[in-house]
Design a protein around this motif. Structure first.
Motif, PDB file in Angstrom:
ATOM      1  N   CYS A 267       0.822  -1.208   0.000  1.00  0.00           N
ATOM      2  CA  CYS A 267       0.000   0.000   0.000  1.00  0.00           C
ATOM      3  C   CYS A 267       0.856   1.259   0.000  1.00  0.00           C
ATOM      4  O   CYS A 267       0.485   2.267  -0.610  1.00  0.00           O
ATOM      5  N   GLY A 268       1.996   1.215   0.668  1.00  0.00           N
ATOM      6  CA  GLY A 268       2.908   2.349   0.641  1.00  0.00           C
ATOM      7  C   GLY A 268       3.416   2.621  -0.763  1.00  0.00           C
ATOM      8  O   GLY A 268       3.460   3.781  -1.211  1.00  0.00           O
ATOM      9  N   ASP A 269       3.778   1.565  -1.476  1.00  0.00           N
ATOM     10  CA  ASP A 269       4.238   1.724  -2.859  1.00  0.00           C
ATOM     11  C   ASP A 269       3.117   2.277  -3.736  1.00  0.00           C
ATOM     12  O   ASP A 269       3.350   3.121  -4.614  1.00  0.00           O
ATOM     13  N   GLY A 270       1.884   1.786  -3.519  1.00  0.00           N
ATOM     14  CA  GLY A 270       0.751   2.280  -4.295  1.00  0.00           C
ATOM     15  C   GLY A 270       0.504   3.758  -4.063  1.00  0.00           C
ATOM     16  O   GLY A 270       0.233   4.511  -5.008  1.00  0.00           O
ATOM     17  N   LEU A 271       0.623   4.193  -2.820  1.00  0.00           N
ATOM     18  CA  LEU A 271       0.435   5.609  -2.511  1.00  0.00           C
ATOM     19  C   LEU A 271       1.532   6.459  -3.139  1.00  0.00           C
ATOM     20  O   LEU A 271       1.272   7.581  -3.607  1.00  0.00           O
ATOM     21  N   GLU A 272       2.754   5.953  -3.168  1.00  0.00           N
ATOM     22  CA  GLU A 272       3.847   6.701  -3.802  1.00  0.00           C
ATOM     23  C   GLU A 272       3.572   6.918  -5.291  1.00  0.00           C
ATOM     24  O   GLU A 272       3.833   8.005  -5.829  1.00  0.00           O
ATOM     25  N   LEU A 273       3.048   5.893  -5.965  1.00  0.00           N
ATOM     26  CA  LEU A 273       2.714   6.028  -7.377  1.00  0.00           C
ATOM     27  C   LEU A 273       1.592   7.044  -7.573  1.00  0.00           C
ATOM     28  O   LEU A 273       1.623   7.860  -8.510  1.00  0.00           O
ATOM     29  N   TYR A 274       0.611   7.014  -6.686  1.00  0.00           N
ATOM     30  CA  TYR A 274      -0.511   7.962  -6.763  1.00  0.00           C
ATOM     31  C   TYR A 274      -0.009   9.391  -6.572  1.00  0.00           C
ATOM     32  O   TYR A 274      -0.395  10.302  -7.317  1.00  0.00           O
ATOM     33  N   ILE A 275       0.840   9.582  -5.596  1.00  0.00           N
ATOM     34  CA  ILE A 275       1.388  10.910  -5.323  1.00  0.00           C
ATOM     35  C   ILE A 275       2.217  11.406  -6.510  1.00  0.00           C
ATOM     36  O   ILE A 275       2.102  12.562  -6.929  1.00  0.00           O
TER      37      ILE A 275
ATOM     38  N   TYR B  44      -0.595   6.690   6.986  1.00  0.00           N
ATOM     39  CA  TYR B  44      -1.602   7.726   7.221  1.00  0.00           C
ATOM     40  C   TYR B  44      -1.152   9.055   6.613  1.00  0.00           C
ATOM     41  O   TYR B  44      -1.941   9.764   5.983  1.00  0.00           O
ATOM     42  N   HIS B  45       0.120   9.391   6.801  1.00  0.00           N
ATOM     43  CA  HIS B  45       0.641  10.641   6.250  1.00  0.00           C
ATOM     44  C   HIS B  45       0.627  10.620   4.722  1.00  0.00           C
ATOM     45  O   HIS B  45       0.248  11.610   4.074  1.00  0.00           O
ATOM     46  N   ALA B  46       1.047   9.488   4.138  1.00  0.00           N
ATOM     47  CA  ALA B  46       1.065   9.376   2.679  1.00  0.00           C
ATOM     48  C   ALA B  46      -0.348   9.430   2.120  1.00  0.00           C
ATOM     49  O   ALA B  46      -0.596  10.048   1.073  1.00  0.00           O
ATOM     50  N   SER B  47      -1.298   8.806   2.806  1.00  0.00           N
ATOM     51  CA  SER B  47      -2.680   8.830   2.362  1.00  0.00           C
ATOM     52  C   SER B  47      -3.240  10.253   2.397  1.00  0.00           C
ATOM     53  O   SER B  47      -3.952  10.680   1.470  1.00  0.00           O
ATOM     54  N   ALA B  48      -2.923  10.982   3.461  1.00  0.00           N
ATOM     55  CA  ALA B  48      -3.386  12.368   3.556  1.00  0.00           C
ATOM     56  C   ALA B  48      -2.786  13.212   2.435  1.00  0.00           C
ATOM     57  O   ALA B  48      -3.470  14.073   1.845  1.00  0.00           O
ATOM     58  N   ARG B  49      -1.514  12.983   2.139  1.00  0.00           N
ATOM     59  CA  ARG B  49      -0.850  13.712   1.056  1.00  0.00           C
ATOM     60  C   ARG B  49      -1.493  13.385  -0.290  1.00  0.00           C
ATOM     61  O   ARG B  49      -1.763  14.283  -1.102  1.00  0.00           O
ATOM     62  N   ALA B  50      -1.773  12.103  -0.528  1.00  0.00           N
ATOM     63  CA  ALA B  50      -2.401  11.691  -1.776  1.00  0.00           C
ATOM     64  C   ALA B  50      -3.785  12.313  -1.919  1.00  0.00           C
ATOM     65  O   ALA B  50      -4.161  12.777  -3.005  1.00  0.00           O
ATOM     66  N   SER B  51      -4.551  12.342  -0.837  1.00  0.00           N
ATOM     67  CA  SER B  51      -5.898  12.919  -0.879  1.00  0.00           C
ATOM     68  C   SER B  51      -5.847  14.411  -1.171  1.00  0.00           C
ATOM     69  O   SER B  51      -6.648  14.930  -1.971  1.00  0.00           O
ATOM     70  N   GLN B  52      -4.897  15.112  -0.542  1.00  0.00           N
ATOM     71  CA  GLN B  52      -4.777  16.547  -0.764  1.00  0.00           C
ATOM     72  C   GLN B  52      -4.403  16.850  -2.211  1.00  0.00           C
ATOM     73  O   GLN B  52      -4.951  17.772  -2.832  1.00  0.00           O
ATOM     74  N   LEU B  53      -3.481  16.081  -2.752  1.00  0.00           N
ATOM     75  CA  LEU B  53      -3.081  16.294  -4.143  1.00  0.00           C
ATOM     76  C   LEU B  53      -4.225  15.997  -5.097  1.00  0.00           C
ATOM     77  O   LEU B  53      -4.405  16.697  -6.105  1.00  0.00           O
ATOM     78  N   ALA B  54      -5.003  14.952  -4.805  1.00  0.00           N
ATOM     79  CA  ALA B  54      -6.148  14.621  -5.657  1.00  0.00           C
ATOM     80  C   ALA B  54      -7.145  15.771  -5.683  1.00  0.00           C
ATOM     81  O   ALA B  54      -7.718  16.095  -6.734  1.00  0.00           O
ATOM     82  N   ILE B  55      -7.350  16.393  -4.536  1.00  0.00           N
ATOM     83  CA  ILE B  55      -8.254  17.555  -4.466  1.00  0.00           C
ATOM     84  C   ILE B  55      -7.693  18.711  -5.280  1.00  0.00           C
ATOM     85  O   ILE B  55      -8.432  19.406  -5.996  1.00  0.00           O
ATOM     86  N   GLU B  56      -6.386  18.924  -5.202  1.00  0.00           N
ATOM     87  CA  GLU B  56      -5.769  20.007  -5.963  1.00  0.00           C
ATOM     88  C   GLU B  56      -5.903  19.777  -7.468  1.00  0.00           C
ATOM     89  O   GLU B  56      -6.190  20.718  -8.227  1.00  0.00           O
ATOM     90  N   VAL B  57      -5.680  18.535  -7.906  1.00  0.00           N
ATOM     91  CA  VAL B  57      -5.828  18.218  -9.329  1.00  0.00           C
ATOM     92  C   VAL B  57      -7.265  18.468  -9.763  1.00  0.00           C
ATOM     93  O   VAL B  57      -7.527  19.080 -10.812  1.00  0.00           O
ATOM     94  N   HIS B  58      -8.202  18.001  -8.968  1.00  0.00           N
ATOM     95  CA  HIS B  58      -9.625  18.191  -9.273  1.00  0.00           C
ATOM     96  C   HIS B  58      -9.995  19.666  -9.317  1.00  0.00           C
ATOM     97  O   HIS B  58     -10.613  20.148 -10.268  1.00  0.00           O
ATOM     98  N   ASP B  59      -9.616  20.403  -8.281  1.00  0.00           N
ATOM     99  CA  ASP B  59     -10.003  21.809  -8.193  1.00  0.00           C
ATOM    100  C   ASP B  59      -9.426  22.637  -9.334  1.00  0.00           C
ATOM    101  O   ASP B  59     -10.083  23.549  -9.861  1.00  0.00           O
TER     102      ASP B  59
END
Length: 212
Positions: free
Chosen positions: A65-73, A120-135
């Motif tokens: 899951c950590g590797d998956g979050l890194e790819l998402y970020i 948890y930190h990586a997930s929060a970072r991924a979520s924030q970036l997803a919001i930025e891309v969307h916005d």
């Protein structure tokens, strides 16, 4: 400067680690309850070698899951760094996330292990970036404004659920339906040829055939 070549033992360890991670992803996205011995068998490495690298099944799931979050970020940051056409930046993000296939891990593994503080930190970072891309896409008038970042997350999961044939065929179909999704998301909608042929009746029916 050139990288120093790894010794034979270190190179073998790196190959084993890659084989373990690929096997673990295949095993646990199919059956999250599978024993860690199934990973060892699929990877072609001894169970002792696996445990030397990952002390437990939970540690292995955390790594996946950590590797998956890194790819998402990385995909999100790439999109946000793009200049020019905002729709192109958004579609690049969507295609990169589909190719990374991190949503398959979400579907299969959510709630099956205890996340670490780093996750948890990586997930929060991924979520924030997803919001930025969307916005950014919405503010540019490229993405329809009634679609939320949460909508996009669930669309990724829907696309990740498509699995037919081998990896190449699965990827082809996922991008076909991603193109349909993007056509519905654009403001105003775009029209373009769908990539790859549609699934055949035989491909759909094959899912119901018992294993040989």
């Amino acid at each position: 400067m050139t990288a120093t070549p790894m010794s034979g033992r270190r190179a073998q360890a790196a190959r084993n680690d890659e084989a373990i991670l690929q096997a673990a992803r295949a095993v646990f996205t199919t059956d999250p309850s599978a024993p860690i011995s199934a990973v060892s068998e699929r990877a072609g490495v001894g169970i002792s070698a696996l445990y030397r690298r990952y002390g437990s099944k939970e540690g292995l799931l955390q790594k996946l899951c950590g590797d998956g979050l890194e790819l998402y970020i990385a995909a999100s940051e790439k999109s946000l760094a793009m200049r020019g056409d905002p729709w192109e930046a958004f579609t690049t993000y969507m295609r990169d996330i589909v190719d990374a296939d991190s949503s398959s891990l979400t579907i299969a593994l959510a709630g099956t292990f205890q996340p670490t503080e780093e996750l948890y930190h990586a997930s929060a970072r991924a979520s924030q970036l997803a919001i930025e891309v969307h916005d950014r896409a919405v503010k540019a008038g490229a993405l329809r404004p009634d679609v939320t970042a949460a909508d996009i997350a669930l669309l990724f999961e829907q696309i990740a659920s498509i699995k037919l044939g081998d990896g190449q065929r699965t990827s082809e179909l996922r991008h076909r339906y991603l193109t349909l999704v993007l056509d519905s998301l654009r403001n105003p909608p775009a029209h373009q040829p769908l990539p790859g042929p549609p699934p055949t009746d035989e491909e759909l029916e094959q899912r119901w055939a018992p294993p040989s």
